[in-house]
Scaffold this motif. Structure first.
Motif, mmCIF file in Angstrom:
data_model
loop_
_atom_site.group_PDB
_atom_site.id
_atom_site.type_symbol
_atom_site.label_atom_id
_atom_site.label_comp_id
_atom_site.label_asym_id
_atom_site.label_seq_id
_atom_site.Cartn_x
_atom_site.Cartn_y
_atom_site.Cartn_z
ATOM 1 N N ILE A 245 16.295 23.445 -7.845
ATOM 2 C CA ILE A 245 14.959 23.980 -8.112
ATOM 3 C C ILE A 245 14.992 25.170 -9.065
ATOM 4 C CG2 ILE A 245 14.098 23.177 -5.894
ATOM 5 C CD1 ILE A 245 14.173 26.098 -4.940
ATOM 6 N N GLY A 246 16.133 25.428 -9.713
ATOM 7 C CA GLY A 246 16.203 26.537 -10.651
ATOM 8 C C GLY A 246 16.486 27.870 -10.000
ATOM 9 N N GLN A 247 17.075 27.831 -8.812
ATOM 10 C CA GLN A 247 17.416 29.065 -8.107
ATOM 11 C C GLN A 247 18.863 29.009 -7.649
ATOM 12 O OE1 GLN A 247 15.080 29.864 -4.597
ATOM 13 N NE2 GLN A 247 16.196 31.703 -4.056
ATOM 14 N N ASN A 248 19.597 30.084 -7.920
ATOM 15 C CA ASN A 248 20.961 30.218 -7.434
ATOM 16 C C ASN A 248 21.075 31.537 -6.675
ATOM 17 O OD1 ASN A 248 22.626 27.887 -8.686
ATOM 18 N ND2 ASN A 248 21.397 28.652 -10.395
ATOM 19 N N VAL A 249 21.729 31.486 -5.531
ATOM 20 C CA VAL A 249 21.788 32.635 -4.629
ATOM 21 C C VAL A 249 23.237 33.011 -4.365
ATOM 22 C CG1 VAL A 249 21.168 33.516 -2.337
ATOM 23 C CG2 VAL A 249 19.636 31.921 -3.526
ATOM 24 N N VAL A 250 23.499 34.307 -4.326
ATOM 25 C CA VAL A 250 24.788 34.810 -3.863
ATOM 26 C C VAL A 250 24.542 35.541 -2.549
ATOM 27 C CG1 VAL A 250 26.799 36.248 -4.336
ATOM 28 C CG2 VAL A 250 25.643 35.044 -6.217
ATOM 29 N N PHE B 242 18.783 34.425 -8.257
ATOM 30 C CA PHE B 242 18.600 34.379 -9.709
ATOM 31 C C PHE B 242 17.738 33.157 -10.012
ATOM 32 C CE2 PHE B 242 22.469 36.592 -8.715
ATOM 33 C CZ PHE B 242 22.477 37.685 -9.575
ATOM 34 N N TYR B 243 16.510 33.414 -10.473
ATOM 35 C CA TYR B 243 15.536 32.349 -10.682
ATOM 36 C C TYR B 243 15.589 31.823 -12.123
ATOM 37 C CZ TYR B 243 13.760 34.275 -6.317
ATOM 38 O OH TYR B 243 13.650 34.736 -5.022
ATOM 39 N N ASN B 244 14.995 30.640 -12.288
ATOM 40 C CA ASN B 244 14.946 29.988 -13.601
ATOM 41 C C ASN B 244 16.348 29.823 -14.188
ATOM 42 O OD1 ASN B 244 12.014 30.030 -13.553
ATOM 43 N ND2 ASN B 244 12.155 32.217 -14.017
ATOM 44 N N THR B 245 17.284 29.451 -13.321
ATOM 45 C CA THR B 245 18.673 29.223 -13.718
ATOM 46 C C THR B 245 19.058 27.786 -13.387
ATOM 47 O OG1 THR B 245 19.396 30.111 -11.574
ATOM 48 C CG2 THR B 245 19.376 31.624 -13.439
ATOM 49 N N GLY B 246 20.018 27.253 -14.131
ATOM 50 C CA GLY B 246 20.401 25.860 -13.985
ATOM 51 C C GLY B 246 21.473 25.632 -12.941
ATOM 52 N N GLU B 247 21.765 24.349 -12.727
ATOM 53 C CA GLU B 247 22.781 23.977 -11.738
ATOM 54 C C GLU B 247 24.156 24.523 -12.098
ATOM 55 O OE1 GLU B 247 22.692 19.964 -9.660
ATOM 56 O OE2 GLU B 247 21.465 19.539 -11.426
ATOM 57 N N ASP B 248 24.417 24.683 -13.390
ATOM 58 C CA ASP B 248 25.737 25.140 -13.831
ATOM 59 C C ASP B 248 25.787 26.652 -14.035
ATOM 60 O OD1 ASP B 248 24.066 25.286 -16.002
ATOM 61 O OD2 ASP B 248 25.484 24.382 -17.417
ATOM 62 N N TRP B 249 24.789 27.367 -13.530
ATOM 63 C CA TRP B 249 24.689 28.798 -13.806
ATOM 64 C C TRP B 249 25.904 29.572 -13.324
ATOM 65 C CZ3 TRP B 249 24.117 33.329 -10.840
ATOM 66 C CH2 TRP B 249 23.711 34.470 -11.558
ATOM 67 N N PHE B 250 26.394 29.268 -12.141
ATOM 68 C CA PHE B 250 27.551 29.999 -11.622
ATOM 69 C C PHE B 250 28.765 29.868 -12.542
ATOM 70 C CE2 PHE B 250 25.451 29.537 -7.335
ATOM 71 C CZ PHE B 250 25.217 30.887 -7.163
ATOM 72 N N ALA B 251 28.906 28.700 -13.143
ATOM 73 C CA ALA B 251 30.063 28.470 -14.013
ATOM 74 C C ALA B 251 29.972 29.255 -15.315
ATOM 75 C CB ALA B 251 30.199 26.976 -14.312
ATOM 76 N N THR B 252 28.757 29.689 -15.680
ATOM 77 C CA THR B 252 28.581 30.359 -16.972
ATOM 78 C C THR B 252 28.468 31.881 -16.870
ATOM 79 O OG1 THR B 252 26.155 30.159 -16.875
ATOM 80 C CG2 THR B 252 27.375 28.318 -17.837
ATOM 81 N N THR B 253 28.372 32.406 -15.644
ATOM 82 C CA THR B 253 28.125 33.845 -15.502
ATOM 83 C C THR B 253 29.399 34.663 -15.373
ATOM 84 O OG1 THR B 253 27.917 33.559 -13.120
ATOM 85 C CG2 THR B 253 25.886 33.554 -14.424
ATOM 86 N N GLY B 254 30.503 34.008 -15.098
ATOM 87 C CA GLY B 254 31.754 34.742 -14.967
ATOM 88 C C GLY B 254 31.886 35.547 -13.694
ATOM 89 N N ILE B 255 31.193 35.156 -12.630
ATOM 90 C CA ILE B 255 31.357 35.837 -11.346
ATOM 91 C C ILE B 255 32.643 35.333 -10.699
ATOM 92 C CG2 ILE B 255 30.361 36.306 -9.080
ATOM 93 C CD1 ILE B 255 27.609 35.623 -10.277
#
Length: 369
Positions: free
Chosen positions: A166-171, A219-232
């Motif tokens: 849904i465009g949301q990723n949570v830590v 983190f809203y309006n983010t894609g499924e691959d967001w974690f892979a691109t943020t460098g966390i």
């Protein structure tokens, strides 16, 4: 007639309990090895789900474990501006108390006779009245109820629908024993829920009954691959916390101090949901409840809907003891309408959270007019 429930979450256990209260036996198969196999998450806001606990004969026990002070709320902007502070009087009614998910699950588990829940049974498939488990064992059923959560395997027997991002990723993070270790932060968070909203981000801090504060950075309006691109670097908790703080530019130092104070639990979660208004042609031998049937954004409705699903289905089966197909149809009609309304409301809240002026719009939601 054998009623078989796959999944010992809140909805499946509520169903088993309501059936038990009405003199109907059921069996619950759960993939986990025991009730202690994994953590059960944080606090739940139980409101409409209290009806299910009344039908289960457990409302007094629920009130004994619920936290009325968990209804407190503080809403702030990233620059530290306090928009809303609601403190619950000690004698306030328990309309929306918080309860530890593990405590609520244990209440339901303890209300069932020994042997109703069969641990260590991972469901693989079902056909022609026969369940197949991962260890090669089998079991029979006349009615199969899929209460096996977001990634339900039973769902495939009724619909091709699958959860979508849904465009949301949570830590998820947390501070244990916060009153002792960080009393200043404990006072800031307060007794209940603490929300900071803005800039396409949110920080939600929530008191747990064990003294831990659970924190979710969304983190809203983010894609499924967001974690892979943020460098966390999730394999290095200290570095992960530092990187998360970097992702909060301009936020008040009190909020980043919350992140810095967290322990080494740093868990990424991608948020998914099922289509709003999902239905399927009724079958006499299979149905779904809870997240298996109507996975929603995590804004306070999912657990309540699961509890109600279990109660409504249990009551329908008790009313139609010799006609399970009619009971299933009656339950599904009510469930489809009720959960579609809840899903639409959840989607509306999700839309508010993703807006550029989320804090102001949520203030208007909590205090209309």
């Amino acid at each position: 007639m054998t009623i078989t429930i796959v999944g010992a979450g809140l909805g499946g256990l509520a169903l088993a309990r309501v059936l038990h209260v009405n003199g109907i036996e059921a069996v619950v198969y759960e993939r986990e090895a025991s009730r202690e196999a994994r953590g059960q998450g944080g606090m739940l806001d139980i409101h409409s789900g209290q009806r299910a606990l009344r039908e289960a004969g457990l409302i007094d026990q629920f009130h004994s474990i619920a936290r009325g002070e968990g209804q407190d709320m503080r809403l702030l902007e990233p620059d530290g501006t306090l928009l809303l502070q609601e403190d619950t009087p000690d004698d306030a009614p328990l309309d929306r108390p918080e309860v530890d998910r593990a405590d609520l699950r244990n209440l339901l588990l303890d209300s069932l006779p020994e042997g109703v829940v069969r641990w260590g049974h991972a469901f693989e498939s079902a056909d022609n009245g026969l369940l197949h488990f991962a260890d090669g064992s089998t079991a029979t059923y006349d009615l199969l109820v899929g209460a096996d959560g977001a990634q339900s395997r039973v769902r495939a027997l009724l619909t091709d629908a699958r959860p979508a991002h849904i465009g949301q990723n949570v830590v998820e993070l947390g501070i244990p024993d916060i009153d002792r270790t960080h009393p200043d932060l404990a006072a800031m968070v307060g007794r209940g829920n603490y929300w900071v909203l803005g800039n396409g981000l949110s920080l939600a801090a929530q008191r747990n009954g064990d003294g831990r504060v659970r924190i979710g950075l969304s983190f809203y309006n983010t894609g499924e691959d967001w974690f892979a691109t943020t460098g966390i670097p999730f394999d290095d908790p200290a570095a992960a916390r530092a990187r998360l703080i970097d992702l909060l530019p301009g936020w008040d130092a009190r909020f980043t101090a919350l992140i810095a104070a967290c322990d080494n639990t740093v868990v990424p979660r991608s948020i998914t949901s099922l289509p709003i208004g999902l239905t399927w042609p009724s079958r006499p031998d299979v149905t779904l409840l809870g997240d298996a049937a109507h996975l929603m954004p995590p804004v306070g409705e999912g657990a309540n809907m699961a509890l109600l699903d279990g109660a409504v289905l249990g009551l329908a089966l008790a009313a139609h003891r010799d006609d399970f197909p009619s009971a299933v149809e009656e339950y599904e009609r009510e469930m489809f309408e009720r959960t579609s309304t809840a899903a639409r409301m959840s989607a509306r809240i999700q839309e508010l959270l993703t807006s550029p002026d989320a804090s102001r719009r949520m203030l208007e939601f909590f205090q209309p007019g």
